[in-house]
Design an enzyme around this catalytic site. Structure first.
Site, short mmCIF file in Angstrom:
data_model
loop_
_atom_site.label_atom_id
_atom_site.label_comp_id
_atom_site.label_asym_id
_atom_site.label_seq_id
_atom_site.Cartn_x
_atom_site.Cartn_y
_atom_site.Cartn_z
CE LYS A 181 1.52 8.46 -1.24
NZ LYS A 181 0.23 9.12 -1.10
C1 LIG Z 1 1.29 3.26 1.82
C2 LIG Z 1 0.21 3.66 0.87
N1 LIG Z 1 -0.46 2.71 0.21
C3 LIG Z 1 -1.44 3.02 -0.66
C4 LIG Z 1 -1.80 4.32 -0.90
C5 LIG Z 1 -2.95 4.59 -1.82
O1 LIG Z 1 -2.61 5.39 -2.89
P1 LIG Z 1 -3.69 6.35 -3.60
O2 LIG Z 1 -4.01 7.45 -2.66
O3 LIG Z 1 -2.97 6.82 -4.82
O4 LIG Z 1 -4.87 5.52 -3.93
C6 LIG Z 1 -1.13 5.34 -0.25
C7 LIG Z 1 -1.48 6.75 -0.51
O5 LIG Z 1 -1.59 7.56 0.34
C8 LIG Z 1 -0.10 5.01 0.67
O6 LIG Z 1 0.58 5.96 1.34
#
Ligand SMILES: Cc1ncc(COP(=O)(O)O)c(C=O)c1O
Length: 418
Positions: free
Chosen positions: A203
């Protein structure tokens, strides 16, 4: 003259140098982490050391960055979504609208609260939730709309807010891919009831793993803090050195999704360069759009009306395959990856067929049909999957030469395969 060969077939790749490193460290970041390590406080539940925790410093800075009243850091973006859903009271048999094109966490968090993720199709311009399809999917059980600002766009918040107000259904903004973007001058995450962010390694703001929720609603903020912290809250006033800064709130059924102080120290440092990095990526994105204007068969997607600034995460390119000898997008991704020396890939597999969205878990036995993702028709998501490829944002952190390499690779492949 001998015909140029594709890199995937042994030819010379267009790209001859490394891409900008992601994530990148710096002496200032390393010093921040060292300070945290020396501080004897590595988590918010560690003992107070006579200075604000990194969690507090990052939360304040990220709230200010977003012009939000409150920010609660979380272990990851999935936890940010889960805490937000739980704070909004989502529970058994409630329906939550989620886009059919998104990371699986959006549906899994809903299902894990025994609620039903209702998968809705996306708009072909923004690749985000289609407001018309959202309205058609609303039932008396719909308790929230999870809007994802996906693939470097801002969703159509004007139309979605209208629906939210008309049916009195709160919006959770998933901003995992959109840190810093604005709609009508407001940072994403502060337009709906809550905004959930991911700070996972890929990210644009990252601590490897990490997340945060922002909101302007004090009641929701307090609930989220407690849900995240095993039903504890921050004590009023300053604790004594060596004592715990948390005290029992006892107001919720709550797990532990706290983020370590080391991660908060990284985020506190990295946040300082986010606006500047967003600007570099957006300038390069603009240049790429200009240069691709001369390449028939390749175009870029749009953000929704009202967008005042985008942030660039995965940048989608829309491909008209007839200009590329009708090869599949998968084949094109492989060719482009070989030319550019970096992984170029397709969008998410739509959730109605996503292999990670499993509903044969024994916990879901009684609700198998309700959760069955294949009951949703998502033609728009499949259209996106079959006609787009994604560039990672780190490719846009460099200079004009990098952008020329992207364009020249596409042109080379096109000349050979068409
Ligand atoms: C659109 C979206 N929502 C939620 C997440 C979940 O985040 P995390 O991987 O930090 O749990 C991601 C991560 O890839 C994402 O791209």
């Amino acid at each position: 003259m001998q015909m140029e060969q594709l890199a995937i077939h042994g030819g010379k790749p267009v790209r001859q140098q490394a891409w900008p490193r992601w994530p990148a460290s710096s002496p200032a970041l390393e010093e921040e982490v060292m300070q945290c390590l020396r501080s004897q406080r590595w988590t918010v539940s560690g003992f107070y050391q006579d200075q604000p925790s990194y969690e507090e410093k990052f939360a304040r800075a990220f709230a200010d960055f977003n012009n939000a009243a409150f920010c609660i850091p979380t272990a990851n973006g999935t936890a940010a979504l889960l805490c937000s859903l739980q704070a909004l009271g989502i529970g058994p048999d409630d329906e939550v609208i989620v886009p059919g094109l998104t990371w699986v966490a959006c549906a899994i968090t809903v299902a894990s609260l025994n609620a039903i993720p209702v998968m809705v199709d996306v708009d072909q311009h923004t690749l985000c939730l289609s407001p018309q399809k959202v309205e058609a999917a609303i039932t008396e059980r719909t308790k929230a709309i999870m809007v994802v600002h996906l693939y470097s766009a801002v969703a159509d918040m004007g139309a979605l807010l209208h629906i939210s107000e008309k049916y009195n259904i709160p919006i959770i903004e998933d901003c995992a891919q959109a840190h810093g973007a604005t709609w009508q001058g407001k940072r994403v995450g502060t337009i709906g009831a809550v905004g959930a962010f991911s700070m996972q390694q890929g990210k644009i703001l990252t601590s490897g793993e990490g997340g945060a929720v922002v909101t302007n609603d004090q009641t929701l903020a307090d609930k989220i803090y407690s849900i995240r912290t095993n039903a504890r809250k921050k004590m009023n006033g300053k604790p004594s050195t060596g004592y715990m800064e948390l005290e029992d709130a006892g107001d919720s059924f709550a797990s532990n999704y706290c983020l370590s102080e080391i991660s908060c120290a990284i985020l506190f440092n990295k946040l300082q360069s986010l606006d500047q990095e967003n600007e570099i990526r957006n300038n390069n994105r603009h240049l790429l759009r200009q240069l691709l204007g001369n390449v028939e068969g390749v175009s870029m997607t749009d953000s929704a009306p009202g967008t005042t600034s985008v942030s660039t995460y995965h940048l989608p390119l829309r491909i008209n395959r007839s200009h590329f000898g009708n090869i599949t997008i998968k084949a094109l991704c492989e060719m482009l990856s070989a030319e550019l020396g970096i992984w170029i890939h397709q969008p998410y597999i739509p959730l109605n067929k996503h292999p990670l969205y499993v509903t044969d878990d024994p916990r879901f036995a009684a609700r198998r049909e309700q959760l069955n993702p294949s009951r949703y028709q998502l033609p728009g998501c499949w259209e996106v999957y079959n006609t787009h490829l994604l560039l990672h944002h780190s490719m846009l952190l460099g200079n004009e030469e990098d952008i020329n390499d992207i364009v020249n690779s596409i042109k080379k492949i096109k000349t050979i395969v068409q």
